[in-house]
Design a protein around this motif. Structure first.
Motif, PDB file in Angstrom:
ATOM      1  N   PHE A 140      13.083  10.350  21.566  1.00 30.20           N
ATOM      2  CA  PHE A 140      12.092  11.242  22.154  1.00 30.20           C
ATOM      3  C   PHE A 140      11.333  11.909  21.014  1.00 30.20           C
ATOM      4  CE2 PHE A 140      10.447  15.230  23.778  1.00 30.20           C
ATOM      5  CZ  PHE A 140       9.975  14.903  25.041  1.00 30.20           C
ATOM      6  N   VAL A 141      10.010  11.711  20.970  1.00 29.54           N
ATOM      7  CA  VAL A 141       9.187  12.222  19.874  1.00 29.54           C
ATOM      8  C   VAL A 141       7.986  12.965  20.431  1.00 29.54           C
ATOM      9  CG1 VAL A 141       7.786  11.584  17.861  1.00 29.54           C
ATOM     10  CG2 VAL A 141       9.922  10.370  18.325  1.00 29.54           C
ATOM     11  N   LEU A 142       7.653  14.085  19.814  1.00 29.25           N
ATOM     12  CA  LEU A 142       6.513  14.895  20.214  1.00 29.25           C
ATOM     13  C   LEU A 142       5.295  14.499  19.379  1.00 29.25           C
ATOM     14  CD1 LEU A 142       5.570  17.346  21.946  1.00 29.25           C
ATOM     15  CD2 LEU A 142       6.214  18.809  20.002  1.00 29.25           C
ATOM     16  N   PRO A 158      11.851  15.524  16.052  1.00 31.69           N
ATOM     17  CA  PRO A 158      10.853  14.532  15.636  1.00 31.69           C
ATOM     18  C   PRO A 158       9.469  14.829  16.207  1.00 31.69           C
ATOM     19  CG  PRO A 158      12.889  13.441  16.224  1.00 31.69           C
ATOM     20  CD  PRO A 158      13.042  14.882  16.639  1.00 31.69           C
ATOM     21  N   CYS A 159       8.491  14.823  15.335  1.00 31.20           N
ATOM     22  CA  CYS A 159       7.146  15.256  15.723  1.00 31.20           C
ATOM     23  C   CYS A 159       6.135  14.694  14.732  1.00 31.20           C
ATOM     24  CB  CYS A 159       7.112  16.786  15.724  1.00 31.20           C
ATOM     25  SG  CYS A 159       5.472  17.534  15.722  1.00 31.20           S
ATOM     26  N   GLN A 177      14.482  16.625  26.868  1.00 31.08           N
ATOM     27  CA  GLN A 177      14.253  15.280  26.338  1.00 31.08           C
ATOM     28  C   GLN A 177      14.674  14.185  27.308  1.00 31.08           C
ATOM     29  OE1 GLN A 177      15.399  14.630  22.148  1.00 31.08           O
ATOM     30  NE2 GLN A 177      15.966  16.796  22.108  1.00 31.08           N
ATOM     31  N   ALA A 178      15.712  14.456  28.082  1.00 34.17           N
ATOM     32  CA  ALA A 178      16.246  13.414  28.966  1.00 34.17           C
ATOM     33  C   ALA A 178      15.438  13.284  30.256  1.00 34.17           C
ATOM     34  CB  ALA A 178      17.707  13.711  29.291  1.00 34.17           C
ATOM     35  N   GLU A 179      14.530  14.193  30.498  1.00 35.77           N
ATOM     36  CA  GLU A 179      13.771  14.182  31.743  1.00 35.77           C
ATOM     37  C   GLU A 179      12.515  13.333  31.590  1.00 35.77           C
ATOM     38  OE1 GLU A 179      13.124  18.260  32.637  1.00 35.77           O
ATOM     39  OE2 GLU A 179      15.261  18.750  32.500  1.00 35.77           O
ATOM     40  N   THR A 196      10.380   7.377  23.638  1.00 37.41           N
ATOM     41  CA  THR A 196       9.436   8.073  24.508  1.00 37.41           C
ATOM     42  C   THR A 196       8.593   9.029  23.675  1.00 37.41           C
ATOM     43  OG1 THR A 196      10.904   7.956  26.421  1.00 37.41           O
ATOM     44  CG2 THR A 196       9.211   9.668  26.447  1.00 37.41           C
ATOM     45  N   VAL A 197       7.285   8.962  23.839  1.00 35.99           N
ATOM     46  CA  VAL A 197       6.361   9.851  23.140  1.00 35.99           C
ATOM     47  C   VAL A 197       5.729  10.801  24.158  1.00 35.99           C
ATOM     48  CG1 VAL A 197       4.254  10.012  21.771  1.00 35.99           C
ATOM     49  CG2 VAL A 197       5.884   8.166  21.348  1.00 35.99           C
ATOM     50  N   LEU A 198       5.785  12.087  23.872  1.00 36.40           N
ATOM     51  CA  LEU A 198       5.166  13.093  24.733  1.00 36.40           C
ATOM     52  C   LEU A 198       4.041  13.777  23.958  1.00 36.40           C
ATOM     53  CD1 LEU A 198       5.240  14.741  27.440  1.00 36.40           C
ATOM     54  CD2 LEU A 198       6.584  16.434  26.177  1.00 36.40           C
TER      55      LEU A 198
END
Length: 457
Positions: free
Chosen positions: A20-22, A48-49, A433-435, A111-113
């Protein structure tokens, strides 16, 4: 991926660190300093970003904020966006799709948000482009900005005009600023998490139908405004050159009025001439005025044949300083906190927030409405000075300067934008992160089935 620059080493470092990365989206100067606290908080938290920069503000002057706020080495993708509103919109749509495809191909298990900010064009278009390309939504920092206006029933004289703003009725008025009100409104629609600066912003979003909570998970947390973190970052900045070294006159004289005008609506002929007339009147009345010429301002001055008039005013009056955009944002904060500046006459949204946090300089907003109305009727650290005419604007500014009770209220108003906002945003996202970042109607209602990955038929 033509015209898109990917810094593969920077990207890989973040994308391989977690599933999971921002992706913090930056586009224009305000994004640099308002998104920087999020990037810094992510670094401190080991979250992570990377920065996804649209490239809109890219030159040494407008793009300096990336380096000034130490996030230039976090830029992993630069979209290289250029042109007018329509061209930039089209390029954002297609290039976001290209980047989304690239990320999916290279890092299929990550996953990138994206996290957009405020009311820039990127805040409006990137969420839509990302959702169309991935069927995922984004997060929105500084969400829920909605324009409001006071009734303006008492216009006869400044005292009642001010009282009407601070104590009267306000109503929604989303006509301006353009296109920022459109951008923030449509950006909300493709966002799953809305980080609201104040309770008022949250109320706007809830009224529009966005869920404040789903399955016990807050969707519109009130976190404050990350601009306060940026101000504090620069309060301790070790400047190799003071703003008073650059402009010694600012130290030689005091009680300056700094004028910063750039909104499209204020560049309309009647409004712009009223603002320039007000500036001239202030200078001729003996006020010390610094007029900051931005790109849009220069264009308007030239189109209306007013630039030579201001240049002549600067030649004839030592109390008038005509400058371009100040390159270092730290210089702006240094000046506003120095005690040398009486007021900022502005149409900037961010400046209304910043001067709520900075007591030494008053905020006078040259607009008929504001998307930061809480600074007026709640904090009472801001006043609208609508550009009806140069004379009317001058009278209101002069009244503020001469009236101790008004000055006392403007300087003593409540700070409303919180603290450690970057940390609040990062901590919120780290816990989720898991959502997933998208849901169908049956999922929100708790029905089973139909959870397969979405693909266009």
């Amino acid at each position: 991926m033509d015209d898109i620059t990917v810094y593969d080493d920077r990207l890989a470092k973040q994308m391989t660190a977690s599933d999971f990365v921002l992706a913090v989206v930056t586009a224009t100067k305000p994004d640099f300093y308002k998104q920087a606290p999020v990037v810094m908080a992510a670094r401190r938290r080991g979250f992570p970003c990377f920065v996804l920069h649209t490239g809109q503000h890219h030159d040494d002057l407008l793009g300096h904020g990336l380096a000034e706020y130490d996030i230039d080495d976090s830029v992993a993708v630069d979209l290289g966006i250029r042109g007018g509103l329509s061209q930039k919109t089209a390029e954002l749509m297609t290039r976001i799709e290209s980047v989304a495809s690239y990320l999916d191909e290279q890092y299929p298990d990550t996953t990138v948000l994206p996290l957009v900010h405020g009311d820039t064009l990127a805040a409006g278009i990137v969420p839509q482009a990302w959702m169309f390309a991935t069927n995922q939504r984004v997060a929105h920092n500084e969400a829920g900005l909605r324009g409001m206006s006071p009734s303006f029933e008492n216009r006869a004289e400044p005292a009642s005009f001010i009282d009407d703003q601070w104590k009267g009725e306000w109503s929604l008025n989303r006509t301006e600023p353009f296109p920022e009100q459109y951008d923030t409104f449509i950006g909300s629609a493709a966002s799953i998490y809305h980080f609201a600066p104040t309770q008022l912003n949250r109320e706007h979003l809830v009224r529009e139908g966005y869920p404040d909570e789903v399955d016990g998970v807050d969707r519109i947390p009130v976190v404050g405004n990350s601009v306060v973190d940026a101000i504090e970052m620069k309060a301790a900045a070790n400047l190799d050159e003071s703003v008073f070294d650059v402009y010694p006159i600012l130290e030689a004289r005091d009680n300056w009025i700094r004028v910063d005008i750039h909104r499209r609506a204020n560049l309309l002929p009647d409004r712009f001439r009223a603002i320039i007339d007000c500036v001239i009147h202030l200078v001729e009345a003996g006020y010390n005025v610094n007029f900051v010429e931005l790109t849009a301002t220069q264009t308007a001055l030239e189109n209306y044949g007013l630039r030579d008039r201001l240049l002549a005013l600067a030649d004839d009056h030592e109390n008038f300083l005509f400058t371009g955009l100040w390159k270092k944002h730290a210089h702006v904060y240094e000046f506003l906190r120095s005690g040398q500046c009486f007021a900022e006459l502005t149409d900037s949204g961010s400046m209304q927030e910043e001067l709520n946090h900075i007591d030494e300089t008053f905020c006078l907003t040259a607009r008929y409405n504001t998307d930061r109305p809480e600074t007026v009727f709640d904090a009472q650290t801001n006043l609208l000075v609508p550009p009806t005419s140069g004379e009317a604007m001058y009278e209101l500014v002069d009244h503020v300067y001469e009236t101790d009770s008004v000055r006392s209220q403007l300087s003593g108003g409540r700070a409303i934008y919180g603290e450690n906002v970057g940390e609040a945003i990062v901590d919120f996202l780290r816990d989720r992160q898991a959502e997933g970042s998208f849901e169908w109607a049956h999922e929100r209602l708790g029905f089973e089935g139909g959870t397969q990955d979405f693909e266009y038929l």
